[in-house]
Design an enzyme around this catalytic site. Structure first.
Site, mmCIF file in Angstrom:
data_model
loop_
_atom_site.group_PDB
_atom_site.id
_atom_site.type_symbol
_atom_site.label_atom_id
_atom_site.label_comp_id
_atom_site.label_asym_id
_atom_site.label_seq_id
_atom_site.Cartn_x
_atom_site.Cartn_y
_atom_site.Cartn_z
ATOM 1 N N LEU C 243 0.827 -1.212 0.000
ATOM 2 C CA LEU C 243 0.000 0.000 0.000
ATOM 3 C C LEU C 243 0.863 1.265 0.000
ATOM 4 O O LEU C 243 1.688 1.466 0.889
ATOM 5 C CB LEU C 243 -0.894 -0.003 1.249
ATOM 6 C CG LEU C 243 -1.847 1.192 1.366
ATOM 7 C CD1 LEU C 243 -2.870 1.191 0.266
ATOM 8 C CD2 LEU C 243 -2.495 1.197 2.732
ATOM 9 N N ASP C 244 0.670 2.089 -0.974
ATOM 10 C CA ASP C 244 1.358 3.391 -1.068
ATOM 11 C C ASP C 244 2.872 3.267 -1.147
ATOM 12 O O ASP C 244 3.590 4.226 -0.867
ATOM 13 C CB ASP C 244 0.987 4.298 0.123
ATOM 14 C CG ASP C 244 -0.511 4.528 0.213
ATOM 15 O OD1 ASP C 244 -1.180 4.442 -0.823
ATOM 16 O OD2 ASP C 244 -1.006 4.784 1.323
ATOM 17 N N GLU C 245 3.343 2.064 -1.523
ATOM 18 C CA GLU C 245 4.795 1.869 -1.583
ATOM 19 C C GLU C 245 5.303 1.680 -3.004
ATOM 20 O O GLU C 245 6.489 1.438 -3.216
ATOM 21 C CB GLU C 245 5.196 0.639 -0.730
ATOM 22 C CG GLU C 245 4.907 0.761 0.748
ATOM 23 C CD GLU C 245 5.852 1.711 1.465
ATOM 24 O OE1 GLU C 245 6.871 2.105 0.873
ATOM 25 O OE2 GLU C 245 5.561 2.068 2.629
#
EC number: 3.5.1.10
Lengths: 300, 300, 300, 300
Positions: C243-245
């Protein structure tokens, strides 16, 4: 502070001892990149950065800047240039090889405002301005101590309206003596004569304290104040015979509002001026700026 | 999309039902703020935002904008104004109370370029432009569908050099009919007559597609291209009789480089234009902009 | 508004009918550029833009993107690819030719927030988003009218925690039906399963409403408010399982201060989000973004 | 260079000899501004700048900063404070009068990185940092010459893990000796003990070399490089016991791309760091920064 400079410069020179660049201008036509990169490949060069621009793929001008690593370049630059000449001729190129470690000699001209000079001195001391600041020339004595204290020669040549030619002669003598490549007008508030400018084509960089073409000429901050603009700016450009009309290298702005008096605009402006001048100068020193029809192509 | 607008507008009107603002201009002298805030306190008002500016503490002009919450203001605005009049007279004030929920009526003028209009329509639909877009007037038919589809009346009034006066008469009739407070020139490429402008002093907002005072007049992007600037901009200003010389409300810029052709500058410019116009308009609608000697004080 | 799109798209397709690009990744070693540009020259191609990057001249990876004009490319793309294959093999290249006029098919996923979708639709209508928006998929009905009114199919597929797999199956069926190249998550507030993501490697672009890696995860504006930051931002990145990486394509920020409540941060943030997403998507569509070790090289 | 400083400082002191400011924090309720401004009016003060902020008009905290000219303030500050005390008590105020010409005494702490220190020294010499730089303290000898050459005392106090307490005792002795008001950590790479910090609440300003809360802690540029962010930043904040968690005063960012190695990020970052620190420090020195619940209100 010298230790910073020396340490960083040492690092730089060692890291880039095999680095060189080739800058080319010529009429655009197919095959230029292929010819140049094949040549570099044959010399054992490894391309690390390449930038190009074509004003118009059909019948325009083509500009190319290639940075490459090649152990051979340091020892046999002249040979390589000789080998490249026929290719250059085929494509009608203006071209130049330059070693990364071949630092340019700078003369900085300054009047009473110190901020641009001090920024360049500070970046130079920090090892971030990769050039040889050979001399500082001023029409005032103000900065002598700051400059001489770090080992750079300082000359004060007063300029009067009547004896401007005389002053320029003295300046030119110094520029020759120090073998100057590039002149930086770091808020040097005098206008140079066409004869002077003609001796350094595309080699004099000025910082103008406005967002050109707004507020050409004198007192730009006062005029910005009177007009009530909401952003003020600075412009670094090459000097030509037309005041403030030379090719623009870099510009930047900062936000202001109704509370700022002319003195405040000047204070804010000083930060923009020194930053913009330093950026423009670095690009120039790395041969990233090409002049074409009074505009610049900047490969940054 | 209406749902967004209605939901947000509803929220807004409810949140701010007791909110009002007082805007004052007067000669500067001690005691103004004390008198005004004491008056507001006596009315049971709670100040939530206050901005002031003095051109010169000695003999200059003083400007004050106060936002406050006061339940009484909605129901007894006229009484409060009456009570304030003696204070205003003492200090020779220009002054105005306005309720936060008293939305201004806008007319948007547009030609062929759609981006500024669409931005305002989108912000209006999103409930972020707190005004009543009463009418859109154009010299072309282009946007009719976009405008009418969201329920806003659209009038096409062609403008020719010969019959400009006639066109302006029709426009003025519409502006009266719709009781327009503020006119937005959203890239309306016609010059309004002094007679027209005189009817809406400080109530016509234009967006000029350059960083004024650079490139006053026509074809600014082409001229920016020719000059080789490294930043392009847009300027929102009040319209006066002098073309592009009215008081500047807001400006912004974007970075460009040698690769950008005039078409690219226009493309980038459209984003700056619409953003700058929307910001300027919002400040105007919230009475945050005061004109003083062809400049603006913006309490943002 | 269609007229804008059609007019600009027509212009574009005609201006660039002979334009194509070649994107290459391979281990760095001397001779790559020479080989590629010689090949293009032999095909009669004229290079109009070229960008390259080497992670490390010694033993690193090399990335190259070349745009060129070549009348032959349109009619004989397969032949040219066949001819290029041996060169590609020599240098162990990942490579792809793509015609400029070969527009990608997009699916836009959206939830309740409309601003990113509307921005993409507006740029598409303005002829500035050069792609084929094939379908919009949402877990809500909110935007149906806006989308269908301009002729783009809209599907509402509700997503519940329990039946997420089912929803994704329906989504995948649509993506296949519409032969989607790239998915844009335009503030689609659902987390996609690893299985879903695996089907579109480097082809799902998300906009996260914070300046990553600050405020990973939920409620970034509320957390930005609590921390008291002076700038807020948005980040567009490729979606991976973390997530969001995923690899960041583009980021931007805007200045805020103590007066901004979370609602204000969201309002300001919407402008950053839509701008950043639109920029990132354009670069992706023009094959200007290359992923390498969870980072991006962006040749813009 | 001293001449600049002296000339500008002289100007400043003379221009602002009657200028003072009053900063107030108290529970919000109607009547505060009226009471304060009426009081100032009675003292013959003319308000030249006023900023206020309310966390919540109902039951929140209220913050007020007023700058005013009053000839009486210089000669009778104690009397005025005494007269104001009853008003302050009524509204439960934290409050302070300060004369504009009452310059704070600074201690600058520095390690090996010189850029932040040099920026502050340069602004101080230029008469733009209105404070008394009383002493520079470092755990290294590096900057001695630069500092002493302009007449500021320099103390080298080495810090080792084992004898940190001893070092802090020496530092505290110096801070007392020089009657220091504010400590600036100009890239001082040591963590101060809670005991030390407790002695200077809201009076130690740090510059962190990242855009907090991204990259809290060590090696932020390396981690920014690894994450592949497209903007890097710096954050100036008050020091509290939680590392990099104190109230943020100011932040800024600069654009970077895939070509920037950690060394390049550091180079770019140095410019952001020194600019952000200088801005934050100036606001602090002018009492424009108020801390409230680990956030700052900045009246700039």
């Amino acid at each position: 502070m010298h230790t910073f400079r020396e340490r960083r410069l040492q690092n730089f020179l060692q890291n880039y001892q095999h680095r060189a660049r080739l800058v080319i201008s010529c009429p655009d036509r197919p095959g230029i990149v292929a010819a140049v990169t094949s040549f570099l490949y044959e010399q054992g060069a490894n391309i690390v950065e390449s930038s190009q621009y074509s004003t118009d793929p059909e019948g325009g001008m083509f500009f190319l800047r290639i940075e490459f690593d090649a152990p051979v370049i340091v020892t046999r630059k002249a040979d390589i240039e000789k080998a490249f000449a026929p290719i250059a001729e085929t494509f009608q190129m203006n071209w130049r090889f330059r070693l990364h470690n071949d630092l340019q000699k700078l003369a900085i001209f300054v009047s009473k405002e110190e901020h641009c000079l001090l920024e360049l001195l500070w970046e130079w001391q920090a090892g971030e301005l990769l050039a040889d600041i050979a001399v500082v020339i001023s029409n005032h004595e103000y900065m002598r101590e700051s400059v001489e204290s770090i080992g750079i020669p300082y000359y004060c040549i007063p300029v009067t309206k009547e004896r401007k030619g005389e002053a320029e002669e003295k300046q030119l003598a110094l520029l020759n003596e120090y073998k100057i490549d590039t002149i930086v007008l770091a808020r040097y508030m005098q206008i140079l004569s066409p004869e002077f400018v003609a001796q350094f084509p595309a080699r004099i960089i000025n910082i103008h304290h406005s967002f050109l073409p707004a507020f050409v000429g004198a007192r730009p901050y006062e005029r910005a104040y009177e007009r009530g603009v909401k952003l003020i700016g600075a412009t670094s450009h090459y000097v030509t015979d037309d005041l403030d009309e030379g090719p623009i290298i870099e510009q930047d702005v900062a936000r202001v509002d109704h509370r700022y008096h002319p003195e405040d605009l000047k204070r804010i402006g000083r930060i923009i001026e020194k930053t913009v001048l330093a950026r423009a100068l670095k690009w120039h020193l790395e041969d990233r700026v090409i002049i074409h029809q009074n505009k610049t192509i900047v490969f940054n």
